[in-house]
Design a protein around this motif. Structure first.
Motif, short mmCIF file in Angstrom:
data_model
loop_
_atom_site.label_atom_id
_atom_site.label_comp_id
_atom_site.label_asym_id
_atom_site.label_seq_id
_atom_site.Cartn_x
_atom_site.Cartn_y
_atom_site.Cartn_z
N GLN A 181 0.81 -1.21 0.00
CA GLN A 181 0.00 0.00 0.00
C GLN A 181 0.84 1.26 0.00
O GLN A 181 0.37 2.34 -0.36
CB GLN A 181 -0.93 0.00 1.21
CG GLN A 181 -2.05 -1.03 1.11
CD GLN A 181 -2.97 -1.01 2.31
OE1 GLN A 181 -2.71 -0.33 3.30
NE2 GLN A 181 -4.06 -1.77 2.23
N ASN A 202 -1.03 -0.47 -10.19
CA ASN A 202 -1.49 -0.12 -11.53
C ASN A 202 -1.12 -1.17 -12.60
O ASN A 202 -0.37 -0.89 -13.54
CB ASN A 202 -0.91 1.24 -11.94
CG ASN A 202 -1.64 1.84 -13.14
OD1 ASN A 202 -2.56 1.23 -13.70
ND2 ASN A 202 -1.22 3.02 -13.55
N VAL A 232 3.86 4.14 -4.42
CA VAL A 232 3.26 5.33 -5.00
C VAL A 232 2.78 5.05 -6.41
O VAL A 232 1.74 5.53 -6.83
CB VAL A 232 4.26 6.51 -4.98
CG1 VAL A 232 3.66 7.73 -5.65
CG2 VAL A 232 4.67 6.81 -3.55
N MET A 233 3.54 4.26 -7.14
CA MET A 233 3.18 3.99 -8.54
C MET A 233 3.78 2.65 -8.97
O MET A 233 4.50 2.00 -8.22
CB MET A 233 3.66 5.12 -9.45
CG MET A 233 5.14 5.41 -9.37
SD MET A 233 5.64 6.79 -10.40
CE MET A 233 4.77 8.13 -9.61
N SER A 276 -5.52 -0.35 -7.90
CA SER A 276 -4.46 -0.35 -6.89
C SER A 276 -3.30 0.52 -7.35
O SER A 276 -3.13 0.80 -8.54
CB SER A 276 -3.97 -1.77 -6.63
OG SER A 276 -3.27 -2.27 -7.75
N ARG A 277 -2.49 0.92 -6.40
CA ARG A 277 -1.37 1.81 -6.72
C ARG A 277 -0.32 1.12 -7.60
O ARG A 277 0.45 1.81 -8.28
CB ARG A 277 -0.71 2.29 -5.42
CG ARG A 277 -1.58 3.25 -4.62
CD ARG A 277 -0.81 3.82 -3.45
NE ARG A 277 -1.60 4.82 -2.73
CZ ARG A 277 -1.15 5.54 -1.72
NH1 ARG A 277 0.09 5.37 -1.29
NH2 ARG A 277 -1.92 6.44 -1.13
#
Length: 559
Positions: free
Chosen positions: A373, A428, A376-377, A425-426
């Motif tokens: 979680q 991606n 960031v990316m 989700s982060r």
């Protein structure tokens, strides 16, 4: 004591430094014109004096090992076998040389033909029959040596490895050597795993030299020449040569697997399980780490098609690899690619198995997103296995979606997978996975209101992935190992069990606001050299199956 035969008297003179009669005897045996009757007499003399042929007689033993005894009468063959057994059982110092000479007979000498019209290396039916008869004699001798000289088992495998013909040798030589090695496994089953490993390693050398894109390109050129578009008088390309050799050898591997696992047309379950365990070891050691192969992996596809328990076991083995954090990321990614490709392509994999496996993969992916979680990316370098799992799920879901939604609870089950949570989700995954997989998945999930991916895809198209300082990788690629099989001779073993993409199930894409990108899926796409999984991206699309991983991993474009 009187000499037992004339040769014993010759040996007596030899020990007294009188070599004339001894050298005359050696020359007589080495003469290719010697009659069968005379040769039998000489061999019998040597057999009776086997205990006297110590290290001083290496030249004589060398002459005996070079004899073309297999082509002679049955009397010569039987006497030669008896003589050689006597020698190696008494003087094990000659055992290695004897086994090496016998192994070399697995590679028949292709004598030049007299006719100019006959192509070089052409083998007639009569020649093949003679060679096969000779191979039978050689195996009889090796089998008997194995029984009477226990240490021979330890010598045989290294000699097979050392004497394996180079992959540039004539296809007939390659074929004969493989057939003879497979024959050894029937009377020496404890060497089967080692022999299969050796054969697969050698076949992979051909497989990697005949990539999918090169095969398709060569076929296109052949079609162009046949249609008269080009008038080229060129020699056969290396790719065509390697492909032909690979095709012939794959036929023998498939036939061997069939014969090992079946008896009188029925599956021999206990023997099949033993063979499967051996092949699974070889798969993990040799096939799984090889990323540029296109066809050798289909021996596992064929093997697990015999019974669903084998397929379930194979999927379970691969899934354990994927989940194991102690396994290298590259192997985990490759393992999940095998899972996705098998679930999508194999006719023998039921939709129930597909749904159960996809559910396991989705649970793992959701758990992974919870543990990341703080990300960031998207990060291809550090989360490769996660993206591989996502891509395989998208691929399998799109490939088998018709069957899924035809089941009574298919839609309810699909909603329980919570695709929307995963794509938002982060990490991606829509940004990282292959575009054609993403497009097809997005279209299907939008139609059934399972997830809405278009906005995310548009945002991703306007951004770039971060690049790790130690890597030049800016996108994620993988390959699906069971993409369409291209070898014509051996295809008959794969085709009955293989699912081609059903273009009728393609979903129309009603999205607007995106540039039509149909053409990008037919343009040449260079293969990436800077990805964790070495890809097999080609420059041509297999016209027989638009799910081929030519310029994409497999889906017909939807837009």
């Amino acid at each position: 004591m009187e000499p037992r035969n004339n040769f014993e008297a010759v040996l007596g003179k030899f020990r007294k430094a009188t070599r004339k009669d001894y050298d005359s005897f050696v020359s007589k045996v080495a003469n290719p014109s010697i009659s069968d009757a005379e040769l039998v007499k000489c061999l019998k003399s040597l057999k009776d004096c086997a205990t006297l042929l110590d290290n001083e007689h290496e030249v004589l033993i060398g002459v005996l090992l070079k004899l073309d005894w297999m082509r002679r009468s049955s009397a010569v063959v039987q006497m030669y076998q008896s003589m050689m057994l006597n020698i190696v059982s008494v003087h094990t110092v000659y055992l290695r040389a004897c086994l090496r000479a016998l192994i070399k007979h697995f590679m028949p000498v292709l004598r030049p033909v007299e006719s100019k019209e006959t192509p070089e290396g052409f083998v007639t039916d009569e020649m093949m029959a003679a060679h096969n008869q000779g191979f039978t004699h050689v195996h009889t001798l090796i089998k008997t040596i194995m029984k009477i000289v226990p240490m021979s088992s330890n010598l045989l495998m290294p000699l097979l490895i050392d004497n394996y013909p180079f992959f540039t040798k004539d296809v007939y030589i390659q074929e004969c050597f493989m057939k003879n090695l497979l024959q050894i496994t029937y009377y020496k089953p404890d060497l089967r795993q080692s022999i299969m490993e050796l054969l697969i390693e050698k076949v992979i050398k051909l497989d990697t030299r005949a990539p999918r894109s090169a095969i398709l390109e060569a076929r296109l050129q052949d079609e162009s020449q046949e249609s008269g578009i080009f008038n080229m008088d060129e020699e056969t390309s290396p790719v065509i040569e390697y492909t032909d050799k690979l095709d012939v050898l794959m036929v023998h591997l498939f036939e061997y697997i069939q014969s090992v696992c079946h008896k009188d047309g029925e599956l021999e379950w206990e023997g099949t399980k033993r063979f499967y365990r051996e092949m699974l070891y070889i798969f993990e050691k040799v096939i799984l780490p090889t990323y540029a192969c296109c066809h050798i992996q289909f021996i596992m596809f064929y093997l697990v098609s015999f019974r669903m328990q084998l397929c379930d076991g194979f999927l379970d083995y691969l899934w354990k690899l994927v989940q194991n954090p102690n396994v290298h990321s590259v192997y985990r990614q490759s393992a999940v690619a095998y899972m996705g490709s098998l679930l999508a392509r194999a006719k023998f994999v039921s939709i129930r198995t597909v749904m159960r496996t996809v559910e396991l993969m989705m649970k793992w992916a959701h758990t992974y997103t919870h543990t990341c979680q703080d990300c960031v990316m998207a990060d291809v370098v550090h989360h490769g296995p996660f993206y591989s799992v996502c891509q395989s799920v998208f691929y399998v879901f799109a490939f088998r979606q018709k069957e899924i939604f035809e089941t009574k609870a298919g839609l309810k089950w699909a909603k329980s997978l919570q695709f929307q949570h995963l794509v938002q989700s982060r990490l991606n995954p829509l940004k990282v996975c292959l575009p054609l997989v993403v497009k097809t998945f997005a279209s299907i999930t939008r139609q059934h209101q399972l997830a809405f991916c278009d906005h995310i895809i548009q945002q991703n198209n306007r951004s770039f992935l971060p690049v790790d300082s130690s890597s030049s990788q800016t996108s994620f690629e993988t390959y699906f190992p069971f993409d369409p099989y291209l070898l014509k001779r051996s295809m008959k073993y794969v085709e009955p069990h293989y699912r081609k993409y059903d273009q009728s199930v393609a979903v129309d894409d009603d999205s607007s606001g995106e540039e039509d990108e149909d053409e990008m899926f037919t343009d040449d796409i260079p293969s990436s050299e800077a990805v964790d999984i070495v890809t097999m991206t080609g420059s041509l699309v297999d016209k027989t199956d638009l799910m081929s991983y030519g310029t994409s991993p497999g889906f017909k474009h939807i837009l």
